[in-house]
Write a protein that holds these residues in place. Structure first.
Motif, PDB file in Angstrom:
ATOM      1  N   ASP A  21     -38.630  82.209  -0.263  1.00  0.00           N
ATOM      2  CA  ASP A  21     -37.689  83.336  -0.308  1.00  0.00           C
ATOM      3  C   ASP A  21     -37.179  83.591  -1.726  1.00  0.00           C
ATOM      4  O   ASP A  21     -37.012  84.745  -2.144  1.00  0.00           O
ATOM      5  CB  ASP A  21     -36.515  83.072   0.626  1.00  0.00           C
ATOM      6  N   ARG A  22     -36.923  82.517  -2.460  1.00  0.00           N
ATOM      7  CA  ARG A  22     -36.429  82.693  -3.835  1.00  0.00           C
ATOM      8  C   ARG A  22     -37.514  83.300  -4.724  1.00  0.00           C
ATOM      9  O   ARG A  22     -37.233  84.148  -5.582  1.00  0.00           O
ATOM     10  CB  ARG A  22     -35.944  81.364  -4.391  1.00  0.00           C
ATOM     11  N   LEU A  23     -38.744  82.888  -4.550  1.00  0.00           N
ATOM     12  CA  LEU A  23     -39.846  83.465  -5.321  1.00  0.00           C
ATOM     13  C   LEU A  23     -40.031  84.938  -4.975  1.00  0.00           C
ATOM     14  O   LEU A  23     -40.260  85.775  -5.859  1.00  0.00           O
ATOM     15  CB  LEU A  23     -41.132  82.691  -5.046  1.00  0.00           C
ATOM     16  N   LEU A  73     -49.435  88.137  -3.445  1.00  0.00           N
ATOM     17  CA  LEU A  73     -49.258  87.105  -2.435  1.00  0.00           C
ATOM     18  C   LEU A  73     -48.509  85.919  -3.029  1.00  0.00           C
ATOM     19  O   LEU A  73     -48.779  85.499  -4.156  1.00  0.00           O
ATOM     20  CB  LEU A  73     -50.640  86.651  -1.958  1.00  0.00           C
ATOM     21  N   ILE A  74     -47.530  85.412  -2.267  1.00  0.00           N
ATOM     22  CA  ILE A  74     -46.842  84.169  -2.616  1.00  0.00           C
ATOM     23  C   ILE A  74     -47.164  83.161  -1.531  1.00  0.00           C
ATOM     24  O   ILE A  74     -46.979  83.450  -0.341  1.00  0.00           O
ATOM     25  CB  ILE A  74     -45.320  84.375  -2.711  1.00  0.00           C
ATOM     26  N   LYS A 106     -57.062  89.344  -5.714  1.00  0.00           N
ATOM     27  CA  LYS A 106     -55.643  89.502  -5.366  1.00  0.00           C
ATOM     28  C   LYS A 106     -54.769  88.551  -6.180  1.00  0.00           C
ATOM     29  O   LYS A 106     -55.036  87.351  -6.237  1.00  0.00           O
ATOM     30  CB  LYS A 106     -55.439  89.239  -3.873  1.00  0.00           C
ATOM     31  N   PRO A 107     -53.679  89.040  -6.798  1.00  0.00           N
ATOM     32  CA  PRO A 107     -52.761  88.160  -7.530  1.00  0.00           C
ATOM     33  C   PRO A 107     -52.024  87.227  -6.562  1.00  0.00           C
ATOM     34  O   PRO A 107     -51.486  87.681  -5.549  1.00  0.00           O
ATOM     35  CB  PRO A 107     -51.786  89.134  -8.193  1.00  0.00           C
ATOM     36  N   VAL A 108     -52.010  85.941  -6.885  1.00  0.00           N
ATOM     37  CA  VAL A 108     -51.383  84.945  -6.020  1.00  0.00           C
ATOM     38  C   VAL A 108     -50.493  84.026  -6.848  1.00  0.00           C
ATOM     39  O   VAL A 108     -50.909  83.514  -7.895  1.00  0.00           O
ATOM     40  CB  VAL A 108     -52.445  84.100  -5.283  1.00  0.00           C
ATOM     41  N   LEU A 109     -49.274  83.814  -6.358  1.00  0.00           N
ATOM     42  CA  LEU A 109     -48.351  82.851  -6.943  1.00  0.00           C
ATOM     43  C   LEU A 109     -48.320  81.634  -6.025  1.00  0.00           C
ATOM     44  O   LEU A 109     -48.050  81.770  -4.834  1.00  0.00           O
ATOM     45  CB  LEU A 109     -46.957  83.477  -7.065  1.00  0.00           C
ATOM     46  N   ILE A 110     -48.613  80.449  -6.569  1.00  0.00           N
ATOM     47  CA  ILE A 110     -48.655  79.239  -5.749  1.00  0.00           C
ATOM     48  C   ILE A 110     -47.370  78.430  -5.909  1.00  0.00           C
ATOM     49  O   ILE A 110     -46.797  78.342  -6.991  1.00  0.00           O
ATOM     50  CB  ILE A 110     -49.878  78.366  -6.100  1.00  0.00           C
ATOM     51  N   GLY A 111     -46.914  77.835  -4.803  1.00  0.00           N
ATOM     52  CA  GLY A 111     -45.719  77.000  -4.834  1.00  0.00           C
ATOM     53  C   GLY A 111     -45.848  75.857  -3.845  1.00  0.00           C
ATOM     54  O   GLY A 111     -46.635  75.918  -2.896  1.00  0.00           O
TER      55      GLY A 111
END
Length: 204
Positions: A21-23, A73-74, A106-111
């Motif tokens: 949620d914060r990302l 995408l996160i 597709k741009p993806v942010l990983i956490g």
């Protein structure tokens, strides 16, 4: 723009969902987007059925459609045995069964979240290779949150940096000129990220 968040937390409340949620909030604050959250734990049964019958159930199919249509995408997973969770991996395995090119370009942010900072390498040893294999474009900064990171200033900085990178890619791709040859016949074709990026560069 559409931003989809895939959270693989198992508990309620979940630190994994909190990080997701914060990302999402930080990204949407930089590149206004409609945010949709996919809770993988709610889809566990349908994910298992996909492997046995080859077809996703109604809720899982809707989640796959949202992921495939997203401009960014996160993805966030808890750490199990120094890697991503099995349910997290199964979601993307099932997605590949139905559409192997769903994440192409597709741009993806990983956490990831875990109990100790020692597992932070999961980002580069597990998550980054997975999404590279799925042909996604993973932003340079991944975000790992250990138990002691919550409330620490360093986490806020990593979140903002990663969100800025994802927002930049999303905004850039959404304004890229349509590639030559695209139209009625080529509307569904996958355009390599390198071509989209080249279209953003000034001529000469």
């Amino acid at each position: 723009m559409r931003l989809v968040v895939v959270s693989a937390g198992l508990s309620v409340p979940s630190s994994t969902r909190l990080l997701a949620d914060r990302l999402a909030a930080a990204t949407a604050g930089r590149a206004p987007a409609e945010v949709q959250v996919v809770e993988v734990r709610d889809l566990a049964v349908e994910i298992a059925h996909t492997f046995t019958n080859g077809f996703p159930g109604r809720k899982l199919a809707a989640a796959f459609e949202a992921v495939a249509a997203a401009d960014g995408l996160i993805v966030v997973t808890p750490v199990f045995s120094a890697s991503y969770s099995g349910l997290f991996k199964s979601f993307f395995d099932a997605l590949s069964v139905t559409d192997e090119n769903a994440l192409a370009g597709k741009p993806v942010l990983i956490g990831a979240t875990g109990g100790t900072a020692r597992h932070s390498l999961v980002l580069d040893h597990a998550l980054r290779p997975l999404f590279a294999h799925l042909k996604a474009v993973v932003v340079p900064t991944g975000v790992y949150a250990a138990s002691e990171d919550w409330g620490a200033g360093g986490l806020d900085g990593r979140i903002e940096r990663a969100a800025g990178e994802l927002a930049g890619l999303m905004a850039g791709l959404s304004t890229a000129p349509e590639p030559a040859g695209a139209g009625a016949e080529g509307a569904d074709a996958v355009v390599p990220f390198e071509e989209r990026l080249a279209a953003l560069r000034p001529a000469g």
